[in-house]
Write an enzyme that holds these catalytic residues in place. Structure first.
Site, PDB file in Angstrom:
ATOM      1  N   TRP A 202     -26.103 -14.204  10.199  1.00  0.00           N
ATOM      2  CA  TRP A 202     -24.836 -14.336   9.469  1.00  0.00           C
ATOM      3  C   TRP A 202     -24.783 -15.738   8.826  1.00  0.00           C
ATOM      4  O   TRP A 202     -25.220 -16.714   9.414  1.00  0.00           O
ATOM      5  CB  TRP A 202     -23.664 -14.161  10.458  1.00  0.00           C
ATOM      6  CG  TRP A 202     -22.331 -14.371   9.812  1.00  0.00           C
ATOM      7  CD1 TRP A 202     -21.775 -13.611   8.830  1.00  0.00           C
ATOM      8  CD2 TRP A 202     -21.405 -15.421  10.099  1.00  0.00           C
ATOM      9  NE1 TRP A 202     -20.550 -14.126   8.485  1.00  0.00           N
ATOM     10  CE2 TRP A 202     -20.295 -15.240   9.244  1.00  0.00           C
ATOM     11  CE3 TRP A 202     -21.392 -16.504  10.989  1.00  0.00           C
ATOM     12  CZ2 TRP A 202     -19.194 -16.094   9.247  1.00  0.00           C
ATOM     13  CZ3 TRP A 202     -20.299 -17.348  10.990  1.00  0.00           C
ATOM     14  CH2 TRP A 202     -19.214 -17.138  10.133  1.00  0.00           C
ATOM     15  N   ASP A 370      -8.682  -7.863   2.863  1.00  0.00           N
ATOM     16  CA  ASP A 370      -8.192  -7.753   4.247  1.00  0.00           C
ATOM     17  C   ASP A 370      -6.675  -8.052   4.335  1.00  0.00           C
ATOM     18  O   ASP A 370      -6.028  -8.381   3.342  1.00  0.00           O
ATOM     19  CB  ASP A 370      -8.993  -8.693   5.171  1.00  0.00           C
ATOM     20  CG  ASP A 370      -9.045  -8.162   6.609  1.00  0.00           C
ATOM     21  OD1 ASP A 370      -8.206  -7.325   6.972  1.00  0.00           O
ATOM     22  OD2 ASP A 370      -9.924  -8.601   7.364  1.00  0.00           O
ATOM     23  N   TRP A 481     -16.188  -2.839   0.197  1.00  0.00           N
ATOM     24  CA  TRP A 481     -16.367  -1.977   1.373  1.00  0.00           C
ATOM     25  C   TRP A 481     -17.065  -2.806   2.443  1.00  0.00           C
ATOM     26  O   TRP A 481     -18.260  -3.069   2.354  1.00  0.00           O
ATOM     27  CB  TRP A 481     -17.211  -0.769   0.978  1.00  0.00           C
ATOM     28  CG  TRP A 481     -17.458   0.236   2.046  1.00  0.00           C
ATOM     29  CD1 TRP A 481     -18.202   0.059   3.179  1.00  0.00           C
ATOM     30  CD2 TRP A 481     -16.994   1.580   2.085  1.00  0.00           C
ATOM     31  NE1 TRP A 481     -18.220   1.211   3.913  1.00  0.00           N
ATOM     32  CE2 TRP A 481     -17.491   2.172   3.271  1.00  0.00           C
ATOM     33  CE3 TRP A 481     -16.207   2.360   1.233  1.00  0.00           C
ATOM     34  CZ2 TRP A 481     -17.233   3.490   3.620  1.00  0.00           C
ATOM     35  CZ3 TRP A 481     -15.950   3.675   1.582  1.00  0.00           C
ATOM     36  CH2 TRP A 481     -16.455   4.231   2.760  1.00  0.00           C
ATOM     37  N   ASP A 482     -16.297  -3.197   3.458  1.00  0.00           N
ATOM     38  CA  ASP A 482     -16.818  -4.133   4.455  1.00  0.00           C
ATOM     39  C   ASP A 482     -17.286  -3.390   5.709  1.00  0.00           C
ATOM     40  O   ASP A 482     -16.933  -2.224   5.939  1.00  0.00           O
ATOM     41  CB  ASP A 482     -15.690  -5.120   4.812  1.00  0.00           C
ATOM     42  CG  ASP A 482     -16.208  -6.470   5.243  1.00  0.00           C
ATOM     43  OD1 ASP A 482     -17.410  -6.590   5.530  1.00  0.00           O
ATOM     44  OD2 ASP A 482     -15.389  -7.418   5.313  1.00  0.00           O
ATOM     45  N   MET A 483     -18.039  -4.058   6.557  1.00  0.00           N
ATOM     46  CA  MET A 483     -18.546  -3.471   7.809  1.00  0.00           C
ATOM     47  C   MET A 483     -18.947  -4.645   8.690  1.00  0.00           C
ATOM     48  O   MET A 483     -19.966  -5.267   8.438  1.00  0.00           O
ATOM     49  CB  MET A 483     -19.764  -2.610   7.466  1.00  0.00           C
ATOM     50  CG  MET A 483     -20.196  -1.596   8.480  1.00  0.00           C
ATOM     51  SD  MET A 483     -21.199  -2.272   9.791  1.00  0.00           S
ATOM     52  CE  MET A 483     -21.763  -0.795  10.581  1.00  0.00           C
ATOM     53  N   ASN A 484     -18.109  -4.930   9.700  1.00  0.00           N
ATOM     54  CA  ASN A 484     -18.255  -6.229  10.357  1.00  0.00           C
ATOM     55  C   ASN A 484     -18.760  -6.240  11.788  1.00  0.00           C
ATOM     56  O   ASN A 484     -18.459  -7.162  12.531  1.00  0.00           O
ATOM     57  CB  ASN A 484     -16.917  -6.971  10.298  1.00  0.00           C
ATOM     58  CG  ASN A 484     -16.664  -7.512   8.904  1.00  0.00           C
ATOM     59  OD1 ASN A 484     -17.493  -8.230   8.367  1.00  0.00           O
ATOM     60  ND2 ASN A 484     -15.544  -7.160   8.310  1.00  0.00           N
ATOM     61  N   ASP A 552     -21.409 -14.407   3.488  1.00  0.00           N
ATOM     62  CA  ASP A 552     -20.118 -15.067   3.702  1.00  0.00           C
ATOM     63  C   ASP A 552     -20.245 -16.564   3.461  1.00  0.00           C
ATOM     64  O   ASP A 552     -19.242 -17.269   3.442  1.00  0.00           O
ATOM     65  CB  ASP A 552     -19.642 -14.838   5.137  1.00  0.00           C
ATOM     66  CG  ASP A 552     -18.868 -13.534   5.251  1.00  0.00           C
ATOM     67  OD1 ASP A 552     -18.631 -12.892   4.217  1.00  0.00           O
ATOM     68  OD2 ASP A 552     -18.496 -13.166   6.380  1.00  0.00           O
TER      69      ASP A 552
HETATM   70  C1  DGJ Z   1     -16.161 -10.258   6.235  1.00  0.00           C
HETATM   71  C2  DGJ Z   1     -16.502 -10.404   4.800  1.00  0.00           C
HETATM   72  O1  DGJ Z   1     -17.832 -10.735   4.655  1.00  0.00           O
HETATM   73  C3  DGJ Z   1     -15.575 -11.427   4.161  1.00  0.00           C
HETATM   74  O2  DGJ Z   1     -15.940 -11.660   2.846  1.00  0.00           O
HETATM   75  C4  DGJ Z   1     -14.174 -10.912   4.262  1.00  0.00           C
HETATM   76  O3  DGJ Z   1     -14.037  -9.761   3.493  1.00  0.00           O
HETATM   77  C5  DGJ Z   1     -13.819 -10.640   5.708  1.00  0.00           C
HETATM   78  N1  DGJ Z   1     -14.792  -9.805   6.343  1.00  0.00           N
HETATM   79  C6  DGJ Z   1     -12.479 -10.008   5.833  1.00  0.00           C
HETATM   80  O4  DGJ Z   1     -12.183  -9.692   7.122  1.00  0.00           O
END
Ligand code: DGJ
Length: 745
Positions: A202, A370, A481-484, A552
C-alpha cells in the site's frame, strides 16, 4: 497470413508484426516449443529447431522403451504436465477420479479462427474485425482420463502480442479435480535473462525489481484474493544487455484480478520455463462430466526494442483492444476528488464550495469520495447501506449532482465500495450469511470491514439492483469503485465442502458478472477502479473500467517510482494521477505545486485537495495547468510513452510522451534533491522524427529530432549556488521541468 500450418509435420508458425512463435507435436504427440522471438521468415519445415541430445543421458526417464534420446526432461514443451518424465514445474495438474495426477494429453485436432473468440465470463482482449487477428485452437485429449483441452493462441497481424488461454473439457464419465490450469507456459532456450517484476505494498505500489535468473524456480504471486500490490500479475524476461530502448524482452501479463502465479524455472540444461496463470495455491475446481473450465488469458509481448518497446505494445493493445465502450481511447475529464480535502467531514455546502472554486479554474468533473451514505463518519460503519446521509446531503445525491451540474457546469461522480460490508450496518443485520468466511471460525479484520460473498448469485443480484438504483437516480457520469481489504478466511456456504477451493475464483467470476452488467447498463459512465489505491491494478479490471486509481500515495516524488513502474505494462490513460495538497498526507513531504503537476499530468489527471484554499497565486498556476492539460490531453494520455532516466537508479528522473502524427512531444525532468554546483546534463530523447525540426517552448530553441535523440536536450539552467536569475529553471529540492516540443512545419 499470421498462422502457418504444416499438417504433415504438425508444425504451427504464428507470425505477428515483429514476432514469431513456432511449435509442433513431438514424438509423444504432445506440443513442443520450437521458437519464440523476433520474426523469422516462414519455411515449410522447422523440424531442425527441435533440440534432442546426440547421446543417451544418464539418470533420465524415457517414455518409450529403447528410445533413450527422447525424454520430456530435456525437451522444450508447450503446455507441460507432470509424471511422464518431465520434473519441472508443470502448467497443469489434474487429479483424476482414480486419485492419480498423471495425465497424458496428445494432439487431437486444430482449428484456425478469424479474429478472436471471447472468454465466457472472463475479461479478455478482443478484435473489432475478423481480419485483425487469427486464433489457433489446438485440441489435445487424454483418453484415459476422458478429458479434452483447447489451447488458444491469438496472433494480431500488426502487433507483437501473442495471447493465450486454455479450456479444459470433461468428456468422460467421472469428475476430475483441477488443481492447476495455468494460462501460458513457454520454454525458452537459455537462461541469460533478468527476471523483472513489479512489487510493492500500500502507498508503494509497482516498484521495479530485476534480478538475474538463477537455477531453480523464481516466482511471484498473490494469495490475497486480489491481484494485489505485493506483486503485479506481470513479469518480464529481459536479456541482460537490454535497456529501456534496446534489446530483447519478453513480457507476461495475466488478464485476471484474483490470486495469480507467475514464475520461471531454470532447469539443469539452462532452459527457462516461463509460467503464468491463476495461483494453484489454495485452488481446486471440481469438473463434473460434461462440464468445461476456462482459464483466464495471458498476454505475451515480445520486444527487440527494449522495455519501452514492450510497454508500448502493451499500451497500444490495452488502450484499443482491452478497454471497451465509450471511454475507449477517449480523453478523460479533469477531475477533483474530495477525499484528501475533507475525508468524512463534509456537507453539501462544503462540497458545492469546492466545486465552485474548481470550476472557476476549468476543472470538469467532481468526484464525491466516501462518507456520503447513512452514518458513514469514519471507516467503522455503514458499508452495504447505500442510502444517502441526509444530515450531510439534505438534497440527496440527486439534489447535489443536479446542483453541481447546474451551478458549476461540472459533471458529477460518486465513490462506492460495493464488494464490502461493515459489521455495523443494516445489511449485516439482515444477511450475516452474505459475508465471505469459514464456518465456525472467527474472521480476521481489515479496515473494519468484511467482504461480501460474491460467489453467491443472490449477492451479485442484490448489488446489481442496489447500484443500478443509485446510478440511474441521478446524473452520475463517473464512478470510483473501491475495494479496501484483502481476503483472509476464504469460504462460502454457496458450495459444498469439496468445492471450497473454488471460492476465491467464484468470487472473481461474480465480480466480473456484476461489472459486466453495470457497465453494459451505464455505458456513458467513466468507471475508475481502486483498491486502497493500486491493490488491484490489472488488465482484468481495465476491461471493465478504463482507469485505475494508481496509488493512495499522491506524493509527487513517490509517484515518480509508482508511475514509472506502472507504465511498464499499463497505459498512461489508465493511471489515475492527482495533484494533492502540501505537505503531502502520505509522506509529510512538501513539494512545489509545479512538480506535483508535472508528475500527475502524465495520466488520467485531476486534483485531490480543497480548491477553496488556493491562494491567488496558486489559482493562476492551476488555471495554467488545467489549460495545458486540455491543450495536450490527447498526447499526454494516448501518446507513445518513453522512460528515459530511472528514479530507481539515482536522483534524477526523466520521461517523455510523443505524438508523432501531431508532431509534438512533452518531456519531463525531475530532480529529487538539489545538487550543489550541478554538472550540465543532456537527456537523450526518443520517438521523434529524426529529420524534423522541433521548437522547444521553454527556451525557444530549435533542434532536429536526430540531434535531440543522439546528442540530447540540455537541461536548462540549474541554480548553481550563487544567484538566481530569470533563466534559472531548476532550483531546490523536488524541482522539475516540462518542455513541449513542436515540429516546425
Ligand atoms: C481508499 C482509496 O484508495 C482512497 O482513494 C479513498 O477513496 C478511500 N478509500 C475512501 O475510503
Amino acid at each position: 497470413m499470421p498462422i502457418y500450418v504444416n499438417e504433415e509435420t504438425q508444425q504451427f508458425h504464428l507470425q505477428g508484426r515483429n514476432v514469431s512463435y513456432i511449435f509442433s507435436m513431438t514424438e509423444n504427440e504432445q506440443p513442443g516449443q520450437l521458437y519464440y522471438g523476433k520474426k523469422v521468415k516462414h519455411r515449410d519445415d522447422f523440424s531442425h529447431l527441435r533440440q534432442l541430445p546426440a547421446e543417451p543421458l544418464g539418470n533420465a526417464a524415457f517414455p518409450y522403451e529403447g528410445n533413450q534420446l527422447f525424454s520430456l526432461e530435456f525437451l522444450k514443451q508447450e503446455y507441460p504436465g507432470f509424471g511422464t518424465s518431465d520434473y519441472r514445474e508443470p502448467a497443469f495438474v489434474i487429479k483424476h477420479a482414480s486419485g492419480s495426477r498423471t495425465s497424458h494429453f496428445i494432439f487431437k485436432k486444430y482449428e484456425i479462427l478469424n479474429g478472436k473468440p471471447g472468454l465466457e465470463g472472463l475479461p479478455a482482449t478482443y478484435t473489432e474485425s475478423d481480419d485483425e487477428a487469427e486464433t489457433l485452437v489446438v485440441t489435445l485429449k487424454d483418453s484415459v482420463a476422458g478429458l479434452e483441452m483447447d489451447l488458444f493462441y491469438t496472433v494480431y497481424h500488426d502487433r507483437d502480442a501473442i495471447v493465450r488461454s486454455v479450456k479444459l473439457r470433461n468428456v468422460g464419465d467421472d469428475h476430475v479435480v483441477i488443481e492447476r490450469l495455468l494460462s501460458t507456459s513457454v520454454d525458452l532456450p537459455h537462461a541469460d535473462f533478468e527476471f523483472l517484476h513489479l512489487h510493492g505494498s500500500w502507498i508503494r505500489e509497482r516498484h521495479v525489481a530485476s534480478n538475474p535468473l538463477r537455477k531453480g524456480l523464481q516466482s511471484i504471486d498473490s494469495k490475497k484474493g486480489v491481484s494485489s500490490s505485493l506483486h503485479n500479475p506481470f513479469f518480464a524476461l529481459k536479456s541482460k544487455d537490454a535497456t529501456e530502448s534496446h534489446g530483447e524482452v519478453y513480457g507476461f501479463n495475466l488478464v485476471y484480478s484474483g490470486n495469480f502465479f507467475g514464475g520461471v524455472e531454470v532447469d539443469l540444461y539452462d532452459t527457462s520455463r516461463a509460467l503464468m496463470g491463476m495461483n494453484p495455491f489454495g485452488f481446486e475446481w471440481k469438473l463434473e462430466s460434461g462440464e468445461e473450465f476456462q482459464a483466464p488469458e495471458a498476454v505475451m509481448v515480445y520486444s527487440d526494442q527494449g522495455l519501452n518497446g514492450m510497454s508500448q505494445s502493451f499500451h497500444r493493445l490495452y488502450e484499443s483492444r482491452l478497454v471497451r465502450g465509450e471511454w475507449r481511447e477517449k480523453e478523460r475529464p479533469i477531475l477533483i476528488n474530495n477525499w484528501e480535502a475533507t475525508y468524512f467531514d463534509f456537507d453539501e455546502e462544503k462540497i458545492l464550495d469546492i466545486c465552485k472554486s474548481a470550476s472557476e479554474l476549468g476543472i470538469e468533473l467532481f468526484a464525491l469520495d466516501d462518507g456520503w451514505f447513512q452514518g458513514r463518519n469514519d471507516d467503522t460503519t455503514s458499508l452495504g447501506d447505500w442510502t444517502v446521509d441526509h444530515s450531510k446531503l439534505p438534497n440527496g445525491i440527486e439534489g447535489l449532482s443536479q446542483k453541481v451540474n447546474g451551478e458549476t457546469g461540472m459533471s458529477f461522480g460518486l465513490w462506492v465500495e460495493p464488494e464490502m460490508i461493515s459489521e455495523k450496518s443494516d445489511l449485516y443485520k439482515a444477511h450475516p450469511d452474505w459475508v465471505l468466511g469459514v464456518k465456525d471460525r472467527p474472521l480476521s479484520h481489515g479496515r473494519n470491514q468484511f467482504i461480501l460473498d460474491l460467489s453467491k448469485q443472490e449477492v451479485v443480484d442484490y448489488l446489481d439492483e442496489t447500484l443500478s438504483g443509485i446510478l440511474s437516480s441521478s446524473p452520475i457520469s463517473y464512478v470510483k469503485w473501491d475495494m479496501n481489504r484483502n481476503m483472509t478466511e476464504v469460504g462460502s456456504d454457496s458450495v459444498p465442502a469439496d468445492r471450497q477451493g473454488e471460492v476465491s475464483h467464484r468470487y472473481v467470476l461474480g465480480l466480473y458478472e456484476l461489472l459486466d452488467r453495470l457497465t453494459s447498463k451505464f455505458p456513458h459512465i467513466l468507471f475508475e477502479s481502486c483498491a486502497s489505491g493500486g491493490n488491484r491494478f490489472d488488465p482484468g479490471m481495465l476491461y471493465y473500467m478504463p482507469q485505475t486509481w494508481t496509488s493512495d500515495n499522491t506524493d509527487a516524488i513517490e509517484r515518480l517510482k509508482i508511475q514509472w513502474g506502472t507504465s511498464l505494462v499499463y497505459p498512461l490513460s489508465s493511471m489515475g494521477a492527482h495533484v494533492s495538497s502540501c505537505p503531502n498526507h502520505q509522506t509529510g513531504r512538501s513539494t512545489p505545486l509545479d512538480t506535483r503537476f508535472n508528475v500527475s499530468m502524465f495520466g488520467a489527471f485531476g486534483y485531490e485537495l480543497d480548491a477553496t484554499r488556493f491562494s491567488e497565486e496558486e489559482k493562476i498556476a492551476v488555471k495554467k495547468q488545467v489549460n495545458f492539460v486540455k491543450e495536450n490531453r490527447k498526447t499526454l494520455q494516448f501518446g507513445s510513452f518513453y522512460r528515459l532516466i530511472s528514479p530507481f537508479e539515482g536522483n534524477d528522473t526523466a520521461w517523455m510522451v510523443a505524438d508523432v502524427e501531431k508532431g509534438e512531444a512533452i518531456v519531463a525532468f525531475y530532480r529529487t534533491l538539489a545538487v550543489p554546483n550541478p554538472s550540465l546534463k543532456r537527456i537523450r530523447l526518443q520517438g521523434l522524427k529524426p529529420d524534423a525540426l522541433y521548437e522547444i517552448d521553454a527556451t525557444g530553441q530549435q533542434a532536429y529530432g536526430d540531434e535531440l535523440m543522439n546528442i540530447g536536450l540540455l537541461i536548462p539552467p540549474m541554480f548553481s549556488g550563487t544567484v538566481t536569475t530569470d533563466r534559472t529553471m531548476i532550483k531546490g529540492d523536488f524541482a522539475s521541468l516540462v518542455w513541449k516540443l513542436s515540429e516546425v512545419k
